[in-house]
Write an enzyme that holds these catalytic residues in place. Structure first.
Site, PDB file in Angstrom:
ATOM      1  N   TYR A  66       0.828  -1.212   0.000  1.00  0.00           N
ATOM      2  CA  TYR A  66       0.000   0.000   0.000  1.00  0.00           C
ATOM      3  C   TYR A  66       0.871   1.275   0.000  1.00  0.00           C
ATOM      4  CZ  TYR A  66      -4.413  -2.428   0.291  1.00  0.00           C
ATOM      5  OH  TYR A  66      -5.510  -3.212  -0.032  1.00  0.00           O
ATOM      6  N   HIS A 118     -14.648   2.524  -1.727  1.00  0.00           N
ATOM      7  CA  HIS A 118     -13.670   1.598  -1.132  1.00  0.00           C
ATOM      8  C   HIS A 118     -12.578   2.299  -0.346  1.00  0.00           C
ATOM      9  CE1 HIS A 118     -15.048  -1.327  -4.494  1.00  0.00           C
ATOM     10  NE2 HIS A 118     -15.857  -1.349  -3.443  1.00  0.00           N
TER      11      HIS A 118
HETATM   12  C1  BV8 Z   1     -18.530  -7.157   0.795  1.00  0.00           C
HETATM   13  C2  BV8 Z   1      -9.938  -1.363  -2.193  1.00  0.00           C
HETATM   14  C3  BV8 Z   1     -19.784  -8.165   2.505  1.00  0.00           C
HETATM   15  C4  BV8 Z   1      -8.725  -2.089  -1.720  1.00  0.00           C
HETATM   16  C5  BV8 Z   1     -11.274  -3.036  -3.370  1.00  0.00           C
HETATM   17  C6  BV8 Z   1     -18.954 -14.088  -4.915  1.00  0.00           C
HETATM   18  C7  BV8 Z   1     -19.885 -13.459  -5.724  1.00  0.00           C
HETATM   19  C8  BV8 Z   1     -20.165 -12.110  -5.573  1.00  0.00           C
HETATM   20  C9  BV8 Z   1     -19.518 -11.364  -4.577  1.00  0.00           C
HETATM   21  C10 BV8 Z   1     -18.602 -11.989  -3.799  1.00  0.00           C
HETATM   22  C11 BV8 Z   1     -18.302 -13.339  -3.947  1.00  0.00           C
HETATM   23  N1  BV8 Z   1     -17.359 -13.644  -3.053  1.00  0.00           N
HETATM   24  C12 BV8 Z   1     -17.040 -12.557  -2.316  1.00  0.00           C
HETATM   25  C13 BV8 Z   1     -17.807 -11.556  -2.746  1.00  0.00           C
HETATM   26  C14 BV8 Z   1     -17.831 -10.205  -2.244  1.00  0.00           C
HETATM   27  C15 BV8 Z   1     -16.650  -9.419  -2.801  1.00  0.00           C
HETATM   28  C16 BV8 Z   1     -16.605  -9.487  -4.300  1.00  0.00           C
HETATM   29  O1  BV8 Z   1     -17.354  -8.807  -4.985  1.00  0.00           O
HETATM   30  N2  BV8 Z   1     -15.692 -10.320  -4.825  1.00  0.00           N
HETATM   31  C17 BV8 Z   1     -15.581 -10.452  -6.257  1.00  0.00           C
HETATM   32  C18 BV8 Z   1     -14.104 -10.521  -6.651  1.00  0.00           C
HETATM   33  C19 BV8 Z   1     -16.326 -11.705  -6.693  1.00  0.00           C
HETATM   34  N3  BV8 Z   1     -16.903  -8.057  -2.372  1.00  0.00           N
HETATM   35  C20 BV8 Z   1     -16.466  -7.667  -1.175  1.00  0.00           C
HETATM   36  O2  BV8 Z   1     -15.809  -8.348  -0.411  1.00  0.00           O
HETATM   37  C21 BV8 Z   1     -16.927  -6.273  -0.757  1.00  0.00           C
HETATM   38  N4  BV8 Z   1     -17.494  -6.368   0.553  1.00  0.00           N
HETATM   39  O3  BV8 Z   1     -19.131  -7.760  -0.052  1.00  0.00           O
HETATM   40  O4  BV8 Z   1     -18.800  -7.225   2.123  1.00  0.00           O
HETATM   41  C22 BV8 Z   1     -20.225  -7.701   3.807  1.00  0.00           C
HETATM   42  C23 BV8 Z   1     -21.475  -7.128   3.907  1.00  0.00           C
HETATM   43  C24 BV8 Z   1     -21.898  -6.722   5.144  1.00  0.00           C
HETATM   44  C25 BV8 Z   1     -21.053  -6.870   6.263  1.00  0.00           C
HETATM   45  C26 BV8 Z   1     -19.769  -7.416   6.119  1.00  0.00           C
HETATM   46  C27 BV8 Z   1     -19.347  -7.829   4.883  1.00  0.00           C
HETATM   47  C28 BV8 Z   1     -15.743  -5.323  -0.668  1.00  0.00           C
HETATM   48  C29 BV8 Z   1     -15.124  -5.165  -2.012  1.00  0.00           C
HETATM   49  C30 BV8 Z   1     -14.097  -4.033  -1.972  1.00  0.00           C
HETATM   50  C31 BV8 Z   1     -12.715  -4.607  -2.140  1.00  0.00           C
HETATM   51  N5  BV8 Z   1     -11.750  -3.490  -2.238  1.00  0.00           N
HETATM   52  N6  BV8 Z   1     -10.435  -1.981  -3.432  1.00  0.00           N
HETATM   53  C32 BV8 Z   1      -7.538  -1.853  -2.619  1.00  0.00           C
HETATM   54  O5  BV8 Z   1      -7.630  -1.054  -3.581  1.00  0.00           O
HETATM   55  O6  BV8 Z   1      -6.490  -2.488  -2.353  1.00  0.00           O
HETATM   56  S1  BV8 Z   1     -11.787  -3.747  -4.818  1.00  0.00           S
HETATM   57  C33 BV8 Z   1     -10.823  -3.252  -6.146  1.00  0.00           C
HETATM   58  O7  BV8 Z   1     -11.107  -4.127  -7.249  1.00  0.00           O
HETATM   59  C34 BV8 Z   1     -11.227  -1.915  -6.703  1.00  0.00           C
HETATM   60  O8  BV8 Z   1     -11.543  -0.995  -5.707  1.00  0.00           O
HETATM   61  C35 BV8 Z   1     -12.409  -2.211  -7.570  1.00  0.00           C
HETATM   62  O9  BV8 Z   1     -13.610  -2.074  -6.872  1.00  0.00           O
HETATM   63  C36 BV8 Z   1     -12.290  -3.677  -7.830  1.00  0.00           C
HETATM   64  C37 BV8 Z   1     -12.333  -3.959  -9.307  1.00  0.00           C
HETATM   65  O10 BV8 Z   1     -11.340  -3.235  -9.872  1.00  0.00           O
HETATM   66  P1  BV8 Z   1     -11.650  -2.289 -11.138  1.00  0.00           P
HETATM   67  O11 BV8 Z   1     -11.693  -0.894 -10.642  1.00  0.00           O
HETATM   68  O12 BV8 Z   1     -12.807  -2.775 -11.934  1.00  0.00           O
HETATM   69  O13 BV8 Z   1     -10.320  -2.536 -11.900  1.00  0.00           O
HETATM   70  P2  BV8 Z   1      -9.961  -3.813 -12.768  1.00  0.00           P
HETATM   71  O14 BV8 Z   1      -8.472  -3.894 -12.819  1.00  0.00           O
HETATM   72  O15 BV8 Z   1     -10.753  -4.998 -12.328  1.00  0.00           O
HETATM   73  O16 BV8 Z   1     -10.526  -3.398 -14.202  1.00  0.00           O
HETATM   74  C38 BV8 Z   1      -9.958  -2.264 -14.816  1.00  0.00           C
HETATM   75  C39 BV8 Z   1     -10.760  -2.023 -16.073  1.00  0.00           C
HETATM   76  O17 BV8 Z   1     -10.236  -0.855 -16.680  1.00  0.00           O
HETATM   77  C40 BV8 Z   1     -10.627  -3.160 -17.081  1.00  0.00           C
HETATM   78  O18 BV8 Z   1     -11.924  -3.560 -17.482  1.00  0.00           O
HETATM   79  C41 BV8 Z   1      -9.854  -2.532 -18.228  1.00  0.00           C
HETATM   80  O19 BV8 Z   1     -10.353  -2.945 -19.493  1.00  0.00           O
HETATM   81  C42 BV8 Z   1     -10.151  -1.067 -18.052  1.00  0.00           C
HETATM   82  N7  BV8 Z   1      -9.123  -0.170 -18.555  1.00  0.00           N
HETATM   83  C43 BV8 Z   1      -7.785  -0.403 -18.693  1.00  0.00           C
HETATM   84  N8  BV8 Z   1      -7.202   0.703 -19.245  1.00  0.00           N
HETATM   85  C44 BV8 Z   1      -8.190   1.640 -19.415  1.00  0.00           C
HETATM   86  C45 BV8 Z   1      -9.403   1.085 -18.978  1.00  0.00           C
HETATM   87  N9  BV8 Z   1     -10.567   1.765 -19.017  1.00  0.00           N
HETATM   88  C46 BV8 Z   1     -10.535   3.028 -19.519  1.00  0.00           C
HETATM   89  N10 BV8 Z   1      -9.401   3.622 -19.963  1.00  0.00           N
HETATM   90  C47 BV8 Z   1      -8.222   2.959 -19.917  1.00  0.00           C
HETATM   91  N11 BV8 Z   1      -7.091   3.567 -20.385  1.00  0.00           N
END
Ligand code: BV8
Ligand code: ZN
Length: 246
Positions: A66, A118
């Site tokens: 971080y 987040h």
């Molecule tokens: C919660 C902070 C419950 C930390 C982050 C199964 C099914 C569904 C859900 C779940 C499951 N198992 C677990 C879960 C829940 C889980 C979840 O969703 N998991 C997923 C992986 C399945 N969620 C959680 O745990 C959340 N909490 O559910 O709590 C609860 C409820 C009540 C009480 C207690 C508990 C918490 C989730 C938050 C996690 N923290 N970030 C840190 O940064 O270190 S998540 C992190 O990844 C980001 O913040 C973001 O949200 C997430 C996804 O990242 P993206 O921003 O989408 O980035 P990514 O790299 O994925 O994609 C980038 C995109 O940009 C690409 O598509 C690419 O094409 C594009 N791109 C590239 N270049 C460009 C571009 N676009 C435009 N221009 C460019 N030039």
């Protein structure tokens, strides 16, 4: 370059929600989660590092990760995507900016009232008593996978942790409720630079669709949202947004 219905949709927007992900900061040099098959992310799954268990198992590795990211953000500048969003804000009767990102590049581009679903790299607190902890203004510029022992809480002695929402943690309720209400009440939602995989953030475009809003997605790669959005613009945010929002 853009179809007339899309441009008319933006012109007519009374309440525009913009939801951003790591892709909007990509052109500032900040690696995204999924594209970053370099460095630390090639060897560790972000979901392992971005979790309390991951931190407890190896506090120096996660704190170092971080601090490396915080230093990278502080050495980076907002890109044309951040600036286009900030310039667009006063032109819409109401614009709600919601970000999944933990950097401050939207604010540094001039956007106000940014909802951080987040948390933020620029905040930290005690993992036990939640006492806020002031991070030093210049993070130790470190190599990508250097271990750095986290500071200790002056009040209770436990570890200081980053002020971000980890996997398995609930989102800050005030921010989440504001985001959900905006998605329910907007007439247009634009999702920019997110893989739409992490919940509950990824449910916001679906909430907007259910409420009858038009959904525009701007992302170079296809996501699950492509099949549901009214408009899909496949390209870089730094290229498309300045052209779209002028
Ligand atoms: C919660 C902070 C419950 C930390 C982050 C199964 C099914 C569904 C859900 C779940 C499951 N198992 C677990 C879960 C829940 C889980 C979840 O969703 N998991 C997923 C992986 C399945 N969620 C959680 O745990 C959340 N909490 O559910 O709590 C609860 C409820 C009540 C009480 C207690 C508990 C918490 C989730 C938050 C996690 N923290 N970030 C840190 O940064 O270190 S998540 C992190 O990844 C980001 O913040 C973001 O949200 C997430 C996804 O990242 P993206 O921003 O989408 O980035 P990514 O790299 O994925 O994609 C980038 C995109 O940009 C690409 O598509 C690419 O094409 C594009 N791109 C590239 N270049 C460009 C571009 N676009 C435009 N221009 C460019 N030039
Ligand atoms: Zn403490």
């Amino acid at each position: 370059m853009f179809n007339d219905r899309l441009l008319q949709t933006l012109r007519d927007a009374q309440h525009l929600v913009i939801l951003t992900g790591a892709g909007v900061s990509a052109e500032s040099g900040i690696p995204t989660f999924r594209d970053a098959m370099t460095g630390l992310w090639a060897r560790y799954d972000p979901q392992q590092l971005a979790s309390e268990n991951g931190f407890r198992a190896n506090p120096a590795l996660v704190w170092g990760w971080y601090e490396w990211r915080r230093a990278k953000v502080m050495q980076s500048l907002p890109n044309p995507a951040h600036r286009a969003i900030a310039q667009f804000q006063p032109l819409v009767p109401k614009l709600t900016l919601i970000t999944q990102n933990v950097d401050d590049l939207h604010e540094r581009a001039g956007s106000q009232f940014v909802i951080h679903l987040h948390g933020s790299l620029h905040e930290a607190q005690c993992i036990a008593c939640a006492k806020p902890f002031a991070l030093n203004a210049t993070p130790t510029v470190i190599s990508e996978s250097k271990r750095v022992e986290p500071p200790r809480c002056p009040a209770c002695g436990d570890y200081i942790r980053p002020g971000v929402v980890w996997f398995g943690e609930s989102l800050p309720l005030d921010g989440w409720h504001a985001a959900e209400a905006a998605a329910q009440n907007c007439d247009v939602l634009m999702s920019i630079g997110t893989s739409a995989l992490v919940y509950p953030a990824a449910s916001l475009p679906l909430v907007a669709l259910t409420a009858g809003a038009k959904v525009i997605q701007l992302n170079p790669d296809k996501t699950n949202l492509d099949a549901k959005a009214h408009f899909n613009l496949h390209g870089k945010a730094g290229d498309l947004l300045p052209a779209l929002l002028q």
